[in-house]
Design a protein around this motif. Structure first.
Motif, PDB file in Angstrom:
ATOM      1  N   LEU A 342       0.834  -1.206   0.000  1.00  0.00           N
ATOM      2  CA  LEU A 342       0.000   0.000   0.000  1.00  0.00           C
ATOM      3  C   LEU A 342       0.871   1.259   0.000  1.00  0.00           C
ATOM      4  O   LEU A 342       0.582   2.226  -0.703  1.00  0.00           O
ATOM      5  CB  LEU A 342      -0.914   0.016   1.236  1.00  0.00           C
ATOM      6  CG  LEU A 342      -2.074  -0.976   1.256  1.00  0.00           C
ATOM      7  CD1 LEU A 342      -2.837  -0.857   2.572  1.00  0.00           C
ATOM      8  CD2 LEU A 342      -3.017  -0.696   0.075  1.00  0.00           C
ATOM      9  N   ALA A 343       1.952   1.224   0.789  1.00  0.00           N
ATOM     10  CA  ALA A 343       2.826   2.399   0.899  1.00  0.00           C
ATOM     11  C   ALA A 343       3.466   2.722  -0.447  1.00  0.00           C
ATOM     12  O   ALA A 343       3.584   3.889  -0.832  1.00  0.00           O
ATOM     13  CB  ALA A 343       3.891   2.167   1.971  1.00  0.00           C
ATOM     14  N   LYS A 344       3.854   1.670  -1.166  1.00  0.00           N
ATOM     15  CA  LYS A 344       4.466   1.880  -2.493  1.00  0.00           C
ATOM     16  C   LYS A 344       3.514   2.594  -3.428  1.00  0.00           C
ATOM     17  O   LYS A 344       3.910   3.434  -4.229  1.00  0.00           O
ATOM     18  CB  LYS A 344       4.823   0.518  -3.118  1.00  0.00           C
ATOM     19  CG  LYS A 344       6.261   0.125  -2.896  1.00  0.00           C
ATOM     20  CD  LYS A 344       6.611  -1.062  -3.794  1.00  0.00           C
ATOM     21  CE  LYS A 344       7.219  -2.183  -2.975  1.00  0.00           C
ATOM     22  NZ  LYS A 344       7.114  -3.494  -3.648  1.00  0.00           N
ATOM     23  N   GLY A 345       2.226   2.261  -3.322  1.00  0.00           N
ATOM     24  CA  GLY A 345       1.236   2.845  -4.216  1.00  0.00           C
ATOM     25  C   GLY A 345       0.795   4.241  -3.820  1.00  0.00           C
ATOM     26  O   GLY A 345       0.034   4.880  -4.548  1.00  0.00           O
ATOM     27  N   GLU A 346       1.238   4.708  -2.691  1.00  0.00           N
ATOM     28  CA  GLU A 346       0.796   6.017  -2.190  1.00  0.00           C
ATOM     29  C   GLU A 346       1.721   7.096  -2.785  1.00  0.00           C
ATOM     30  O   GLU A 346       2.837   7.298  -2.320  1.00  0.00           O
ATOM     31  CB  GLU A 346       0.853   5.997  -0.654  1.00  0.00           C
ATOM     32  CG  GLU A 346       0.128   7.112   0.032  1.00  0.00           C
ATOM     33  CD  GLU A 346      -1.397   6.989   0.015  1.00  0.00           C
ATOM     34  OE1 GLU A 346      -1.937   6.039  -0.587  1.00  0.00           O
ATOM     35  OE2 GLU A 346      -2.027   7.886   0.582  1.00  0.00           O
ATOM     36  N   THR A 347       1.243   7.781  -3.820  1.00  0.00           N
ATOM     37  CA  THR A 347       2.088   8.737  -4.551  1.00  0.00           C
ATOM     38  C   THR A 347       2.408   9.964  -3.689  1.00  0.00           C
ATOM     39  O   THR A 347       1.546  10.455  -2.962  1.00  0.00           O
ATOM     40  CB  THR A 347       1.358   9.200  -5.831  1.00  0.00           C
ATOM     41  OG1 THR A 347       0.879   8.035  -6.493  1.00  0.00           O
ATOM     42  CG2 THR A 347       2.298   9.950  -6.754  1.00  0.00           C
ATOM     43  N   ASP A 348       3.636  10.428  -3.795  1.00  0.00           N
ATOM     44  CA  ASP A 348       4.084  11.631  -3.080  1.00  0.00           C
ATOM     45  C   ASP A 348       4.082  11.483  -1.559  1.00  0.00           C
ATOM     46  O   ASP A 348       4.065  12.477  -0.832  1.00  0.00           O
ATOM     47  CB  ASP A 348       3.240  12.858  -3.457  1.00  0.00           C
ATOM     48  CG  ASP A 348       3.719  13.454  -4.778  1.00  0.00           C
ATOM     49  OD1 ASP A 348       4.732  12.952  -5.320  1.00  0.00           O
ATOM     50  OD2 ASP A 348       3.093  14.420  -5.236  1.00  0.00           O
ATOM     51  N   VAL A 349       4.069  10.226  -1.076  1.00  0.00           N
ATOM     52  CA  VAL A 349       4.203   9.986   0.365  1.00  0.00           C
ATOM     53  C   VAL A 349       5.314   8.964   0.575  1.00  0.00           C
ATOM     54  O   VAL A 349       5.285   7.884  -0.019  1.00  0.00           O
ATOM     55  CB  VAL A 349       2.904   9.438   1.001  1.00  0.00           C
ATOM     56  CG1 VAL A 349       3.093   9.247   2.507  1.00  0.00           C
ATOM     57  CG2 VAL A 349       1.732  10.378   0.726  1.00  0.00           C
ATOM     58  N   LEU A 350       6.295   9.318   1.390  1.00  0.00           N
ATOM     59  CA  LEU A 350       7.363   8.376   1.739  1.00  0.00           C
ATOM     60  C   LEU A 350       7.206   7.991   3.204  1.00  0.00           C
ATOM     61  O   LEU A 350       6.869   8.837   4.038  1.00  0.00           O
ATOM     62  CB  LEU A 350       8.740   9.011   1.517  1.00  0.00           C
ATOM     63  CG  LEU A 350       9.089   9.392   0.076  1.00  0.00           C
ATOM     64  CD1 LEU A 350      10.465  10.053   0.030  1.00  0.00           C
ATOM     65  CD2 LEU A 350       9.046   8.169  -0.838  1.00  0.00           C
ATOM     66  N   PHE A 351       7.438   6.725   3.508  1.00  0.00           N
ATOM     67  CA  PHE A 351       7.304   6.200   4.874  1.00  0.00           C
ATOM     68  C   PHE A 351       8.690   5.938   5.433  1.00  0.00           C
ATOM     69  O   PHE A 351       9.499   5.267   4.792  1.00  0.00           O
ATOM     70  CB  PHE A 351       6.483   4.904   4.856  1.00  0.00           C
ATOM     71  CG  PHE A 351       5.056   5.131   4.436  1.00  0.00           C
ATOM     72  CD1 PHE A 351       4.735   5.331   3.101  1.00  0.00           C
ATOM     73  CD2 PHE A 351       4.045   5.178   5.385  1.00  0.00           C
ATOM     74  CE1 PHE A 351       3.415   5.567   2.714  1.00  0.00           C
ATOM     75  CE2 PHE A 351       2.727   5.413   5.008  1.00  0.00           C
ATOM     76  CZ  PHE A 351       2.407   5.610   3.670  1.00  0.00           C
ATOM     77  N   GLY A 352       8.959   6.462   6.624  1.00  0.00           N
ATOM     78  CA  GLY A 352      10.301   6.270   7.193  1.00  0.00           C
ATOM     79  C   GLY A 352      10.274   6.197   8.702  1.00  0.00           C
ATOM     80  O   GLY A 352       9.233   6.383   9.349  1.00  0.00           O
ATOM     81  N   LEU A 388       8.138  10.912  -6.701  1.00  0.00           N
ATOM     82  CA  LEU A 388       8.409  10.588  -5.292  1.00  0.00           C
ATOM     83  C   LEU A 388       7.584   9.367  -4.909  1.00  0.00           C
ATOM     84  O   LEU A 388       6.435   9.500  -4.520  1.00  0.00           O
ATOM     85  CB  LEU A 388       8.017  11.795  -4.436  1.00  0.00           C
ATOM     86  CG  LEU A 388       8.628  11.938  -3.050  1.00  0.00           C
ATOM     87  CD1 LEU A 388      10.140  12.029  -3.134  1.00  0.00           C
ATOM     88  CD2 LEU A 388       8.074  13.171  -2.368  1.00  0.00           C
ATOM     89  N   THR A 389       8.152   8.189  -5.057  1.00  0.00           N
ATOM     90  CA  THR A 389       7.396   6.994  -4.645  1.00  0.00           C
ATOM     91  C   THR A 389       8.299   6.021  -3.905  1.00  0.00           C
ATOM     92  O   THR A 389       9.513   6.124  -3.999  1.00  0.00           O
ATOM     93  CB  THR A 389       6.789   6.246  -5.851  1.00  0.00           C
ATOM     94  OG1 THR A 389       7.817   6.060  -6.811  1.00  0.00           O
ATOM     95  CG2 THR A 389       5.632   6.993  -6.430  1.00  0.00           C
TER      96      THR A 389
HETATM   97 NA    NA Z   1       4.995   5.971  -1.385  1.00  0.00          NA
END
Ligand code: NA
Ligand code: FAD
Length: 389
Positions: A342-352, A388-389
């Motif tokens: 799901l995180a990969k598919g969330e455009t313009d949001v990076l998880f860290g 940004l993905t």
């Molecule tokens: Na993302």
């Protein structure tokens, strides 16, 4: 004012490293939000109001790294003391040095074994498990033998997990280091120390840039507050360092965590335990360890007749508890993979960070991984328009 170039959710070391790099290197305007009333995430510390002694509110934080780039980076914001961490443990009314080393073994055995003799004794004890270990207890005994296991691992582990080690998986531990020297330095990294003016001064210097705005008491999921998820995702690039399952409303189920309870007390003595951290291996003592903060900074002036101690208790986290350590069951790992998709598919949001990736990260790892995310994803996006993905 207008929208910032980047929104960072979470003011821990991961989020602030991203914010600082973006502001300093790329000249971006960065809005940082945190739902807590203070900056710094779990590394936050403050002076105890009664004694002035620096207290780490979310458990003792010791900085150590062998990563030269991280060490050089953090030294831009603070100097470090020469502090070296050492831990002792109380077992049945006796104090032993940790991690298990030649001093521990010789004290335990009332012996004067040489390194080879100690190794032979441990090997002989460990040989008593001849089949493939089926639980944590058997695994530990196969590594260090029953006597050392029962003294130094069994009770402490049972308290940490609130579970009998015979009911815990063998894969929770892969190794139990035993040192056949008298070296009881806890970390073996190249660089180690504590921030001279404390963690919060360090953290505040990272955020001290005209392009960085930090807004506290602001939850990304509260739609009545500025910079919430609904308002920002899709319009402003986001680096999110909160829990990954929470971002997706727990659609694949909750990831499980252990939490800690802390009991802080000011005592009328100049020295309670003579050392920064004392573990308690016996199960009839309900806390796992006691921190005495004055000992982290022997170079400071502290009250002669007062000290601050903090008892630590460990348990499974419930919905409203602070998540501290990932439990990482097979079910958690399965859910994590689904959230990563799901995180990969969330455009313009990076998880860290530790919550955004569901991983235990030491401070130097959180900072190192933020520096990599900046180099590999964020800088290419803002300088060359890479998505940004
Ligand atoms: Na993302
Ligand atoms: P955090 O510091 O947890 O920061 C995340 C931030 O995001 C938090 O401030 C949180 O409030 C915020 N946030 C979450 N959800 C939202 C939301 N919805 N909206 C807004 N904000 C949100 N490391 C060491 O190197 N040495 C140590 O000795 C050490 N001891 C530790 C002891 C304990 C008990 C724990 C738990 C950790 C310890 N660490 C230690 C690890 C260190 O705390 C982490 O490396 C560091 O906190 C990671 O930074 P982070 O930014 O990823 O996460």
């Amino acid at each position: 004012t207008g929208a910032p170039d980047l929104l960072v959710v979470g003011s821990g070391f991961f989020g602030l490293t991203i914010a600082e790099r973006c502001a300093t290197e790329l000249g971006l305007t960065v809005q940082v939000i945190d739902r807590r009333p203070h900056i710094g995430g779990n590394a936050y510390s403050e002076a105890d109001p009664e004694t002035g002694i620096e207290v780490h509110r979310y458990g003792a934080h010791l900085f150590h790294t062998s990563n030269r780039r991280v060490w050089e980076y953090v030294n831009r914001f603070t100097d470090f003391t020469p502090y070296q961490h050492r831990v002792y443990t109380t077992f049945r009314g006796e104090v032993f040095p940790m991690p298990i080393n030649l001093g521990t073994i010789n004290q335990f055995q009332r012996a004067a074994y040489s390194p080879d003799e100690a190794r032979a004794w441990v090997t002989e004890q460990a040989a008593q498990i001849t089949h493939a270990p089926t639980n944590l207890e058997e695994k530990a005994i196969s590594l260090i033998g029953r006597p050392l296991y029962e003294a130094f691992i069994q009770g402490y582990t049972a308290k940490q997990w609130q579970t009998d080690p015979r009911e815990l998986g063998a894969d929770i531990i892969s190794r139990l280091p035993v040192r056949y020297t008298y070296d009881n330095r806890y970390f073996s990294d190249t660089y180690e120390g504590l921030p001279v003016d404390g963690y919060t001064a360090w953290i505040e210097r990272m955020a001290d840039h005209p392009n960085i705005t930090v807004t506290l008491d602001t939850d990304f999921f509260d739609e009545t507050q500025p910079f919430n998820k609904l308002a920002c995702v899709g319009t402003t690039p986001v680096v999110y360092t909160g829990p990954v399952d929470r971002y997706f409303d727990g659609v694949h189920g909750d990831l499980s965590w252990r939490t800690l309870d802390f009991e802080t007390e000011v005592l009328p003595t100049g020295d309670f335990q003579g050392t920064p951290v004392m573990n308690y291996a016996d199960t009839d003592v309900t806390h796992t360890r006691v921190h005495e903060f004055r000992h982290f900074h022997p170079e400071r002036d502290h009250p002669a007749d007062q000290t601050v101690i903090m008892r630590e208790f460990s348990r499974a986290a419930e919905a409203d508890d602070e998540p501290y350590y990932p439990v990482n069951t097979p079910q958690d790992r399965e859910r994590l993979l689904a959230y990563r998709e799901l995180a990969k598919g969330e455009t313009d949001v990076l998880f860290g960070g530790r919550l955004g990736t569901y991983q235990y990260l030491d401070m130097h790892m959180a900072i190192g991984s933020a520096l990599s995310m900046f180099d590999n994803l964020i800088a290419p996006h803002f300088t060359d328009g890479v998505p940004l993905t």
